[in-house]
Motif scaffolding. Sequence first.
Motif, PDB file in Angstrom:
ATOM      1  N   UNK A   1       0.851  -1.198   0.000  1.00  0.00           N
ATOM      2  CA  UNK A   1       0.000   0.000   0.000  1.00  0.00           C
ATOM      3  C   UNK A   1       0.881   1.240   0.000  1.00  0.00           C
ATOM      4  N   UNK A   2       0.265   2.362  -0.355  1.00  0.00           N
ATOM      5  CA  UNK A   2       1.000   3.626  -0.360  1.00  0.00           C
ATOM      6  C   UNK A   2       1.513   3.968   1.025  1.00  0.00           C
ATOM      7  N   UNK A   3       0.739   3.640   2.052  1.00  0.00           N
ATOM      8  CA  UNK A   3       1.146   3.972   3.412  1.00  0.00           C
ATOM      9  C   UNK A   3       2.424   3.287   3.836  1.00  0.00           C
ATOM     10  N   UNK A   4       2.564   2.004   3.515  1.00  0.00           N
ATOM     11  CA  UNK A   4       3.765   1.275   3.939  1.00  0.00           C
ATOM     12  C   UNK A   4       4.986   1.719   3.146  1.00  0.00           C
TER      13      UNK A   4
ATOM     14  N   UNK B   1      -0.798   1.550  -8.723  1.00  0.00           N
ATOM     15  CA  UNK B   1      -0.899   2.959  -9.077  1.00  0.00           C
ATOM     16  C   UNK B   1      -0.773   3.879  -7.887  1.00  0.00           C
ATOM     17  N   UNK B   2      -1.406   3.500  -6.766  1.00  0.00           N
ATOM     18  CA  UNK B   2      -1.333   4.328  -5.565  1.00  0.00           C
ATOM     19  C   UNK B   2       0.089   4.390  -5.024  1.00  0.00           C
TER      20      UNK B   2
ATOM     21  N   UNK C   1       1.994   6.739  -7.231  1.00  0.00           N
ATOM     22  CA  UNK C   1       1.582   8.136  -7.037  1.00  0.00           C
ATOM     23  C   UNK C   1       1.938   8.682  -5.657  1.00  0.00           C
ATOM     24  N   UNK C   2       2.406   7.841  -4.764  1.00  0.00           N
ATOM     25  CA  UNK C   2       2.760   8.276  -3.411  1.00  0.00           C
ATOM     26  C   UNK C   2       4.057   9.075  -3.426  1.00  0.00           C
ATOM     27  N   UNK C   3       4.422   9.594  -2.269  1.00  0.00           N
ATOM     28  CA  UNK C   3       5.683  10.330  -2.142  1.00  0.00           C
ATOM     29  C   UNK C   3       6.881   9.451  -2.495  1.00  0.00           C
ATOM     30  N   UNK C   4       6.730   8.136  -2.327  1.00  0.00           N
ATOM     31  CA  UNK C   4       7.828   7.210  -2.610  1.00  0.00           C
ATOM     32  C   UNK C   4       8.062   7.015  -4.101  1.00  0.00           C
ATOM     33  N   UNK C   5       7.077   7.358  -4.944  1.00  0.00           N
ATOM     34  CA  UNK C   5       7.219   7.272  -6.397  1.00  0.00           C
ATOM     35  C   UNK C   5       7.738   5.896  -6.834  1.00  0.00           C
ATOM     36  N   UNK C   6       7.042   4.852  -6.433  1.00  0.00           N
ATOM     37  CA  UNK C   6       7.494   3.482  -6.693  1.00  0.00           C
ATOM     38  C   UNK C   6       7.439   3.178  -8.187  1.00  0.00           C
TER      39      UNK C   6
END
Length: 428
Positions: free
Chosen positions: A97-100, A135-136, A139-144
């Motif tokens: 997830x984006x949070x982790x 996608x999330x 799109x997160x700060x981590x830019x995976x």
Amino acid sequence: MGKTLIRGAKVLGGEPQDVLIDGETIAEVGTGISAEGAEVIEAEGKILLPGLVDLHTHLREPGREDSETVLTGTKAAAVGGYTSVHAMANTFPVADTAGVVEQVWRLGKESGYCDVQPVGAVTVGLEGKKLAELGAMHDSAANVRVFSDDGKCVDDAVIMRRALEYVKAFDGVVAQHAQEPRLTEGAQMNEGIVSAELGLGGWPAVAEESIIARDVLLADHVGSRVHICHLSTAGSVEIVRWAKSRGIDVTAEVTPHHLLLTDELVRTYNPVYKVNPPLRTERDVMALREALADGTIDVVATDHAPHPHEDKDCEWGAAAMGMVGLETALSVIQHTMVDTGLIDWAQVADRMSFRPAAIGRLEGHGRPVSVGEPANLTLVDSAYRGAVDPAGFASRSRNTPYEGRELPGRVTHTFLRGRATVVDGKLA
């Protein structure tokens, strides 16, 4: 930060040059540079490389901080000459997830020793049944950009196809742990003469090769990028070589331990040699070296897999799989590839910095040692020889297969955007 002058280093193993660092960037490269007030590092005879980039590191946090944390893992990375590592997703909870992934990314920022780029899971919980929030996470700060269920294979062809299709939208890549699970049930080591003699469950080469063959065809079908994690067999090399000849967008990595160690070491029953994929034969080792030299295998990746003492100091069957590798990787590559004449230091920079940064689409890493570039640099004393002593590791874990083995080369300095993280071989 002030100025640092690295004087007389062989840039990428070439002619001696001076390199002036001013703040976070390289200000000047040449000979006879003088800089009033700069800290001077006398580097005559040493090799200056761009900061190393690892596509495959297990930092264990969150969830297994008893074996490693982002802080201790990035310290180990800095000691090994790395300025950026990709943190694999098999944490607790899984990085699906984006949070982790943002948590891991922020922990890397806080550590200050090495940039951490999280790898997102391909499927929810690494269970291989449902696509994770690809996608999330991107799109997160981590830019995976890199996604992998490493530790487990995405064995469902439909799920793998969907993942390859999904990541095309943002130029991502799926990094596959190639292991057909039905062919490796109960496997403990490479399937061959040694496994038969020891009575240990065999891990056939075809379990890896069949998945790679399927996935390069899937990548070709959907027009996407696929990356093969820790390639380990001669047959796998031939499949990747064929795929590249067809123009399929496939890249592959090899670990330092698969370039040096063979399944003969399992005769000791020492669990330090238990790893996934398993140590293979001498023939495989030679094929991997040749493939890394000719570019069929694109990069060296450590698959740094720390484990606490109790998970390795037990009988073979119960032991965890994996080896630490960040602090010894460059020495093993010098030993197996440079000192044998298979590649030169410029090619080391290509396989351990330029190409992995390109595959991961990293910014600011894997850049030339030239004016205006970020000062992510590694200085190596290639003349050094010494025995590996895990007691001095920066990693929280000690499960190295090289304890007591004499290896060449030592990282003397590492710079992350101009700031020294390692000085004279020790953490700054």
